[in-house]
Scaffold this active site. Structure first.
Site, PDB file in Angstrom:
ATOM      1  N   ASP A 113      -0.216  -0.088  -5.374  1.00  0.00           N
ATOM      2  CA  ASP A 113      -1.331   0.645  -4.753  1.00  0.00           C
ATOM      3  C   ASP A 113      -2.565   0.484  -5.621  1.00  0.00           C
ATOM      4  O   ASP A 113      -2.473   0.240  -6.825  1.00  0.00           O
ATOM      5  CB  ASP A 113      -1.011   2.131  -4.563  1.00  0.00           C
TER       6      ASP A 113
ATOM      7  N   CYS B  32       0.899  -1.178   0.000  1.00  0.00           N
ATOM      8  CA  CYS B  32       0.000   0.000   0.000  1.00  0.00           C
ATOM      9  C   CYS B  32       0.921   1.207   0.000  1.00  0.00           C
ATOM     10  O   CYS B  32       1.113   1.869   1.009  1.00  0.00           O
ATOM     11  CB  CYS B  32      -0.871  -0.007   1.249  1.00  0.00           C
TER      12      CYS B  32
ATOM     13  N   ASP C 280       1.191  -9.347  -9.623  1.00  0.00           N
ATOM     14  CA  ASP C 280       1.164 -10.807  -9.535  1.00  0.00           C
ATOM     15  C   ASP C 280       2.558 -11.233  -9.114  1.00  0.00           C
ATOM     16  O   ASP C 280       3.541 -10.718  -9.640  1.00  0.00           O
ATOM     17  CB  ASP C 280       0.820 -11.368 -10.930  1.00  0.00           C
TER      18      ASP C 280
ATOM     19  N   CYS D 217      -2.009   4.115  10.891  1.00  0.00           N
ATOM     20  CA  CYS D 217      -1.933   5.340  11.698  1.00  0.00           C
ATOM     21  C   CYS D 217      -3.265   5.484  12.441  1.00  0.00           C
ATOM     22  O   CYS D 217      -3.766   6.582  12.627  1.00  0.00           O
ATOM     23  CB  CYS D 217      -1.598   6.563  10.858  1.00  0.00           C
TER      24      CYS D 217
END
Ligand code: SAM
Length: 399
Positions: free
Chosen positions: A257, A233, A287, A352
């Site tokens: 992302d 991410c 992949d 966070c």
């Protein structure tokens, strides 16, 4: 914001916008007690909030100027007939300044969600877990404007002294900071600076702006130059950039992302910071065979409750049910990443968020179904205790 504003006016404009959003509930409480709770037109209410914020939260604008400017603004925006009402409400408050300040202080005790201007369900949730006193510390933290921190980019500038010399020429004032998870002289608190975009040291990639808390995940990831790393991410790439620096721009980082626009920011950051070991991949094209990566970072999408001082409007957008939805996404990301880790490799999961469901509780339920992974290190940064944004980081080791 108007690009023609002077730096001082731009700073004031920012302070007014952020302050009004932060203190919205308390400001509305002030309006309501003078108007019998009558509903106000949204744009008129915003004007009243703006005026009251200057009266009770800002020292640098004299009261008479705040009232005058707000009334003039009301006239200019076509509230001619209401300008008298705006004037009367604000002027009335200037005559009751001391008792109003006292009333606002009492409100923080008696009705903390209004007094500290947060949604009631969130305050209740935090009080149940943290207790009343620590919740008040958190609410106060969330309402305090955050500093800007700059991380030295060692790919462009090996020695901190070179960047600091440049900052002196550019008029950047800074403080040194020390955090146990960050090397000495690598993150600085910027006290004052010209607009970052105008600084050569910024444009040349001498530094990256990020809160010290965001570096904990990379510290625990503990990368080596030759490794293959998955950053699942990644956007906009704050952690990717530090991983690359710690790998001395060698090895291979696959930055994935789901958001194509944000993934472009990773590419832009790579270009600015001189990072060449990163490959960006949209999630639909990603992949990889099992056991491909030495290190995996999942910096998961989360409720962001640890960074509310920076995301001032978040408190008014966040919904309780959103947390349950996020937990599903977070678990899915962990399940997707786990098989991609080499035996002996490490996976770091971070958020966070301050919410247990997204952090320790989620990791424990995940581990119960993945006996090949063991919890090796875990740490939570709590804003009002650690003095940085909130963060949760856990490192899992594959056997
Ligand atoms: N690691 C980034 C940094 O340090 O700059 C911040 C990452 S942010 C907390 C979470 C990111 O996860 C967002 O950019 C979001 O687009 C992305 N995301 C959300 N769902 C995802 C998914 N299913 N797969 C990959 N990325 C996802």
């Amino acid at each position: 914001m108007n690009a023609a504003l002077s730096p001082a006016d731009r700073a004031l404009c920012r302070e007014l916008c952020c302050g009004v959003v932060r203190w919205q509930s308390a400001l509305d409480w002030l309006v309501a007690r003078k108007t019998g709770g009558r509903t106000q037109r949204a744009d008129l209410l915003n004007l009243l909030r703006l005026g009251l914020y200057q009266l009770f939260w800002l020292d640098r604008v004299p009261d008479h100027a705040a009232v005058h400017e707000t009334v003039e603004l009301a006239k200019r925006l076509g509230f001619g007939s209401q300008a008298g009402f705006v004037n009367a409400l604000l002027r009335g408050y200037t005559r009751e300044a001391d008792e109003t300040h006292r009333a606002l202080d009492v409100l923080k005790q008696t009705d903390p969600h209004t007094g500290w201007s947060h949604p009631d369900w969130l305050v209740a949730r935090w009080q149940a877990r943290l207790g009343v006193a620590d919740t008040a510390r958190l609410l106060e933290w969330n309402n305090t404007p955050p500093p800007t921190y700059a991380r030295l980019n060692t790919i462009k500038t090996a020695a901190a002294g070179t960047l600091l010399d440049r900052w002196r020429e550019e008029g950047v004032e800074y403080d040194f900071g020390r955090w146990d998870w960050i090397g000495e002289n690598s993150v600085f608190r910027l006290k004052s600076h010209p607009s970052l975009a105008t600084l050569g040291s910024f444009r040349d990639g001498g530094f990256y702006v990020q809160d010290p808390s965001t570096l904990l995940a990379v510290h625990l990831l503990d990368v080596q130059p030759s490794q293959t790393v998955l950053d699942l991410c990644a956007a906009p790439g704050g952690k990717t950039m530090l991983i690359a620096a710690q790998m001395q721009n060698q090895g291979r980082i696959v930055a994935v992302d789901v958001d194509a626009v944000r993934l472009k920011l990773v590419q832009e950051n790579c270009a600015r910071l001189g990072v060449t070991c990163v490959e960006t991949v949209a999630v639909e094209n990603f992949d990889a065979p099992p056991a491909s990566f030495d290190r995996i970072l999942i910096d998961a999408p989360c409720s962001n409750t640890g960074v509310m001082r920076r995301r001032v409007d978040l408190r008014w957008r966040i919904r309780a049910e959103e947390i349950a939805r996020l937990v599903k996404t977070q678990l899915a990301l962990l399940k997707k990443a786990a098989p991609l880790l080499k035996p002996g490799g490490s996976l770091v999961y971070s958020t966070c968020s301050l919410e247990m469901e997204e952090n320790g509780a989620l990791v424990r339920s995940f581990l119960a179904e993945h006996p090949n992974l063991a919890l090796e290190a875990e740490r939570e940064l709590v804003p009002f205790k650690d003095g940085v944004d909130g963060a949760y980081v856990v490192r899992l080791r594959a056997s």
